[in-house]
Design an enzyme around this catalytic site. Structure first.
Site, PDB file in Angstrom:
ATOM      1  N   LYS A 263      -0.744  -1.917   0.391  1.00 56.77           N
ATOM      2  CA  LYS A 263      -1.642  -1.175  -0.510  1.00 56.77           C
ATOM      3  C   LYS A 263      -1.285   0.313  -0.551  1.00 56.77           C
ATOM      4  O   LYS A 263      -1.340   0.945  -1.612  1.00 56.77           O
ATOM      5  CB  LYS A 263      -3.093  -1.366  -0.070  1.00 56.77           C
ATOM      6  CG  LYS A 263      -3.617  -2.789  -0.269  1.00 56.77           C
ATOM      7  CD  LYS A 263      -3.672  -3.142  -1.731  1.00 56.77           C
ATOM      8  CE  LYS A 263      -4.304  -4.484  -2.001  1.00 56.77           C
ATOM      9  NZ  LYS A 263      -4.288  -4.825  -3.417  1.00 56.77           N
TER      10      LYS A 263
ATOM     11  N   TYR B 163      -1.369  -5.758   5.221  1.00 57.33           N
ATOM     12  CA  TYR B 163      -1.981  -5.647   3.893  1.00 57.33           C
ATOM     13  C   TYR B 163      -2.159  -4.166   3.546  1.00 57.33           C
ATOM     14  O   TYR B 163      -1.850  -3.733   2.428  1.00 57.33           O
ATOM     15  CB  TYR B 163      -3.318  -6.357   3.987  1.00 57.33           C
ATOM     16  CG  TYR B 163      -4.259  -6.313   2.824  1.00 57.33           C
ATOM     17  CD1 TYR B 163      -4.019  -7.047   1.669  1.00 57.33           C
ATOM     18  CD2 TYR B 163      -5.456  -5.592   2.913  1.00 57.33           C
ATOM     19  CE1 TYR B 163      -4.939  -7.050   0.636  1.00 57.33           C
ATOM     20  CE2 TYR B 163      -6.368  -5.593   1.884  1.00 57.33           C
ATOM     21  CZ  TYR B 163      -6.111  -6.319   0.740  1.00 57.33           C
ATOM     22  OH  TYR B 163      -7.021  -6.329  -0.282  1.00 57.33           O
TER      23      TYR B 163
ATOM     24  N   SER C 154      -7.650  -0.810  -1.267  1.00 64.88           N
ATOM     25  CA  SER C 154      -8.786  -1.243  -0.445  1.00 64.88           C
ATOM     26  C   SER C 154      -9.077  -0.171   0.598  1.00 64.88           C
ATOM     27  O   SER C 154      -8.185   0.589   0.986  1.00 64.88           O
ATOM     28  CB  SER C 154      -8.411  -2.559   0.240  1.00 64.88           C
ATOM     29  OG  SER C 154      -9.195  -2.759   1.376  1.00 64.88           O
ATOM     30  N   SER C 155     -10.311  -0.165   1.101  1.00 67.71           N
ATOM     31  CA  SER C 155     -10.678   0.844   2.108  1.00 67.71           C
ATOM     32  C   SER C 155      -9.913   0.661   3.420  1.00 67.71           C
ATOM     33  O   SER C 155      -9.919   1.562   4.257  1.00 67.71           O
ATOM     34  CB  SER C 155     -12.189   0.792   2.372  1.00 67.71           C
ATOM     35  OG  SER C 155     -12.563  -0.495   2.815  1.00 67.71           O
ATOM     36  N   CYS C 156      -9.204  -0.477   3.583  1.00 70.96           N
ATOM     37  CA  CYS C 156      -8.438  -0.680   4.822  1.00 70.96           C
ATOM     38  C   CYS C 156      -7.179   0.174   4.875  1.00 70.96           C
ATOM     39  O   CYS C 156      -6.474   0.163   5.880  1.00 70.96           O
ATOM     40  CB  CYS C 156      -8.099  -2.150   5.009  1.00 70.96           C
ATOM     41  SG  CYS C 156      -6.849  -2.700   3.847  1.00 70.96           S
TER      42      CYS C 156
ATOM     43  N   HIS D 170     -13.979 -13.345   3.213  1.00 69.50           N
ATOM     44  CA  HIS D 170     -14.620 -12.166   3.812  1.00 69.50           C
ATOM     45  C   HIS D 170     -15.973 -12.567   4.395  1.00 69.50           C
ATOM     46  O   HIS D 170     -16.490 -13.658   4.117  1.00 69.50           O
ATOM     47  CB  HIS D 170     -14.804 -11.068   2.755  1.00 69.50           C
ATOM     48  CG  HIS D 170     -13.512 -10.432   2.349  1.00 69.50           C
ATOM     49  ND1 HIS D 170     -12.873 -10.745   1.162  1.00 69.50           N
ATOM     50  CD2 HIS D 170     -12.715  -9.524   2.965  1.00 69.50           C
ATOM     51  CE1 HIS D 170     -11.754 -10.047   1.066  1.00 69.50           C
ATOM     52  NE2 HIS D 170     -11.628  -9.299   2.156  1.00 69.50           N
TER      53      HIS D 170
END
Ligand SMILES: NC(=O)C1=CN([C@@H]2O[C@H](COP(=O)(O)OP(=O)(O)OC[C@H]3O[C@@H](n4cnc5c(N)ncnc54)[C@H](OP(=O)(O)O)[C@@H]3O)[C@@H](O)[C@H]2O)C=CC1
Ligand SMILES: C[C@H]1O[C@H](OP(=O)(O)OP(=O)(O)OC[C@H]2O[C@@H](n3cnc4c(=O)[nH]c(N)nc43)[C@H](O)[C@@H]2O)[C@@H](O)[C@@H](O)C1=O
Length: 315
Positions: free
Chosen positions: A146, A142, A113-115, A185
């Site tokens: 990832k 999270y 994910s972009s996080c 979200h």
């Protein structure tokens, strides 16, 4: 590199096939003519249970694996359940990646994910920004899981020359999203809230934060297309950003969802809720250079998703 699209009878295991992403990938693979998909619900196979995952892989021997099963949620869920977000995700990805390798899977695609990127990163964010600064606190648990998934794919490629790749999608939306009022979200949360306000005749809808954060949204059908593209066209150590380049403020998004749903009341901002990362626009030029571009505009995607949501409520 083993070709993915050449043989549509290959055994392909899509983990998390009932979720937002997994269901779109299954739809795409079926459209392409794949006939031998292996699909297990969470109830049939809990991917946090190492011995069950080992037995499943030993029995099924999939040839390709797309890992779209994870503990997923929006800013509130990530901030409220940090232990679950780090532990469940580490367990699922470790079990699936390791068992895939041990059982001779030809290629695996892991979704991050972009996080994963630092809270304050140069924009648009390139793949090289990974591990260059502190993470956004609301989702660092999270994000750490990832990042471990990316590193695990890299380590198995380096040590075993195994075709393990990672894709980093931006914020996604579409049919089969999670519309939970608190844990989802922003996009499905607002769609539901505006819809319920329209139906009940409410005058106001509460939106979290200040409205100033910027987010990039990608329709899940575009992501599914990109996943298949990467399975066919990419092998390598570097994880690959998958974005749309379509960035809006949360205020602009709220106005757009309001228009698509047809709610005519006012927006009220709840600044006690966290904004999260101020901006996370990804640089997806690596994927573009390989030949993949997204197709669905945010407006069209919202209309399509709202149509799906209204039908889903009738079931
Ligand atoms: N949604 C988004 O905006 C983004 C998602 N991603 C990534 O895409 C991937 C898929 O996300 P998304 O489709 O949105 O998530 P969803 O929550 O919609 O789907 C996740 C799926 O994983 C399954 N699952 C969860 N835990 C387990 C378990 N222990 N054993 C077996 N299955 C399990 C869920 O089943 P059940 O519901 O029955 O628990 C569900 O089918 C994730 O890796 C996520 O990080 C990346 C960027 C953005
Ligand atoms: C994909 C990505 O998603 C998560 O990060 P996020 O981008 O911050 O996710 P979000 O969609 O929940 O919020 C986006 C913005 O929108 C605002 N906002 C307004 N009103 C609502 C609202 O009603 N619900 C939610 N959830 N947000 C709202 C909210 O305050 C924030 O400013 C990660 O935890 C992690 O899961 C991850 O990788």
């Amino acid at each position: 590199m083993d070709p993915f699209l050449a043989n549509k009878t290959s055994k392909v295991y899509v983990a998390g096939h009932r979720g937002l992403v997994g269901s779109a990938i299954v739809k795409k693979l079926q459209q392409l003519g794949f006939t031998n998909l292996i699909l297990k619900t969470h109830k049939e196979l809990d991917l946090t249970r190492q011995s069950d995952v080992e037995s499943f892989f030993a029995a099924e021997k999939p040839e390709f694996v797309i890992l779209a099963a994870a503990k997923v949620g929006g800013i509130h869920a990530n901030n409220t359940y940090p232990a679950e977000f780090i532990s469940i995700n580490l367990q699922i990805q470790t079990n699936v990646i390791h068992s895939s390798y041990i059982n001779g899977v030809k290629k695996i695609l892991f979704l991050g994910s972009s996080c994963i990127y630092p809270k304050i990163a140069p924009q648009p964010i390139t793949e090289e920004a990974l591990l260059t600064g502190p993470l956004e606190p609301t989702n660092e648990w999270y994000a750490v899981a990832k990042i471990a998934g990316i590193k695990m794919c890299q380590a198995y490629l380096l040590q075993y020359n195994w075709d393990a790749i990672s894709g980093m999608p931006t914020n996604l939306y579409g049919p089969n999203d999670n519309f939970h009022p608190e844990n989802s979200h922003v996009l499905p949360a607002l769609m539901r809230r505006f819809h319920e306000a329209k139906v009940s005749g409410a005058k106001e809808v509460v939106v979290w934060g200040t409205g100033s954060p910027l987010r990039e949204f990608l329709h899940v059908d575009d992501l599914a297309d990109a996943v298949v593209f990467m399975m066919e066209n990419y092998s390598g150590l570097v994880h690959i950003n998958v974005g749309s380049g379509q960035e809006v403020t949360i205020k602009e998004l709220a106005e757009l969802v309001k228009e698509v749903v047809g709610f005519e009341g006012e927006l009220v901002w709840d600044a006690t809720k966290p904004d999260g990362t101020p901006r996370k626009l990804m640089d997806s030029s690596k994927l573009a250079d390989l030949g993949w571009v997204p197709k669905v505009s945010l407006k069209d995607g919202l209309v399509d998703t709202y149509k799906w949501y209204v039908e889903y409520l009738k079931q």
